[in-house]
Design an enzyme around this catalytic site. Sequence first.
Site, PDB file in Angstrom:
ATOM      1  N   ASP A 185     -12.647  -3.330 -18.379  1.00 22.93           N
ATOM      2  CA  ASP A 185     -13.180  -3.940 -17.157  1.00 22.93           C
ATOM      3  C   ASP A 185     -12.796  -5.412 -17.177  1.00 22.93           C
ATOM      4  O   ASP A 185     -12.429  -5.959 -18.228  1.00 22.93           O
ATOM      5  CB  ASP A 185     -14.707  -3.762 -17.091  1.00 22.93           C
ATOM      6  N   HIS A 222     -24.292  -0.702 -12.418  1.00 24.06           N
ATOM      7  CA  HIS A 222     -23.382  -0.247 -11.349  1.00 24.06           C
ATOM      8  C   HIS A 222     -23.340   1.284 -11.378  1.00 24.06           C
ATOM      9  O   HIS A 222     -22.319   1.891 -11.698  1.00 24.06           O
ATOM     10  CB  HIS A 222     -22.000  -0.846 -11.574  1.00 24.06           C
TER      11      HIS A 222
HETATM   12  N1   CP Z   1     -15.469  -1.248  -8.606  1.00 26.54           N
HETATM   13  C1   CP Z   1     -16.083  -1.850  -7.572  1.00 26.54           C
HETATM   14  O1   CP Z   1     -17.312  -1.820  -7.421  1.00 26.54           O
HETATM   15  O2   CP Z   1     -15.212  -2.445  -6.703  1.00 26.54           O
HETATM   16  P1   CP Z   1     -15.612  -3.461  -5.554  1.00 26.54           P
HETATM   17  O3   CP Z   1     -16.224  -4.689  -6.221  1.00 26.54           O
HETATM   18  O4   CP Z   1     -14.335  -3.790  -4.844  1.00 26.54           O
HETATM   19  O5   CP Z   1     -16.623  -2.807  -4.644  1.00 26.54           O
END
Ligand code: CP
Length: 308
Positions: free
Chosen positions: A225, A134
Amino acid sequence: MTHFLDISNTETGDIRAMLDRAAAMKAARAGRPKGTPDDETPLAGRMVALIFEKPSTRTRISFDVGARQMGAETMVLSGADMQLGHGETIADTARVLSRYVDLIMIRTFEEDTLHEMAEYADVPVINGLTNQSHPCQIIADVMTYEEHRGPIADARVTWCGDGNNVFASFAHAAGRLGFDLTFSGPAQLDPEDAPMRFAAQAGRPVRIERDAATAVEGANLVVADTWVSMHDSQTARERRHNLLRPYQVNAALMAHAADDALFMHCLPAHREEEATSEVMDGPHSVIFDEAENRLHAQKAVMRWCLGV
Ligand code: CP
């Protein structure tokens, strides 16, 4: 073609340039209504496709708003509504989309899908989350750390919980930007080898510490997380909760961190599970700055990809 697929394959100088630009663009917009364009609109006349094969609040809205503030038109697409969900190959989809749009952001399951999209697209592709990484989140997280505390180099960062995709991007960032990263979680949920190898080869091996209080001792940044990610089955839920309970970030655990430590969570959170509301809404927390900075960081990522 300048794709943004991962922090591990983006040069440190480029990451630093994106961080600097994100901070400058944020400052330039201070106090402006969200719906107004930036003074500069470098994406004017561009079309941006935002493809989601998984749910999203922050990524979807921050990319959409950010692209529009820079003058672009956007289309938000669900994988299920496209032929992508009905057997058309990623390669064909990439080639077709490249005839219509100037930039593709995709949130998908497997990293292979992202890489196939990038291989066949004639326009830049941005990773909006995969099961393995991510990177946009971590650009925003580093931006948030640095706006509160200055350079992240040599800072002590402790991750509490699951060695998941967001952690993997943190490990990549530790290698690229030179901070000390500790993983504290159960052995059953250890990070994958590849991000750990990347950090080690970059001279910033991730420390593994099973005891959460020891891991957090003196930390400048504590990160939590969700315990159950989007790609985890519900049957895994109870097992994960049992394994991860000792890693909840609560006031007692935060007391081990540096006095001025920051607390981050990329959201969405399950309050009172991975972190308590006392911490999330407490004096160390910067979670909503972190969410806001997705907007500014991704604007810089989009400009970098398009070279504008
Ligand atoms: N943190 C994040 O990526 O949030 P969403 O899944 O809402 O896009």
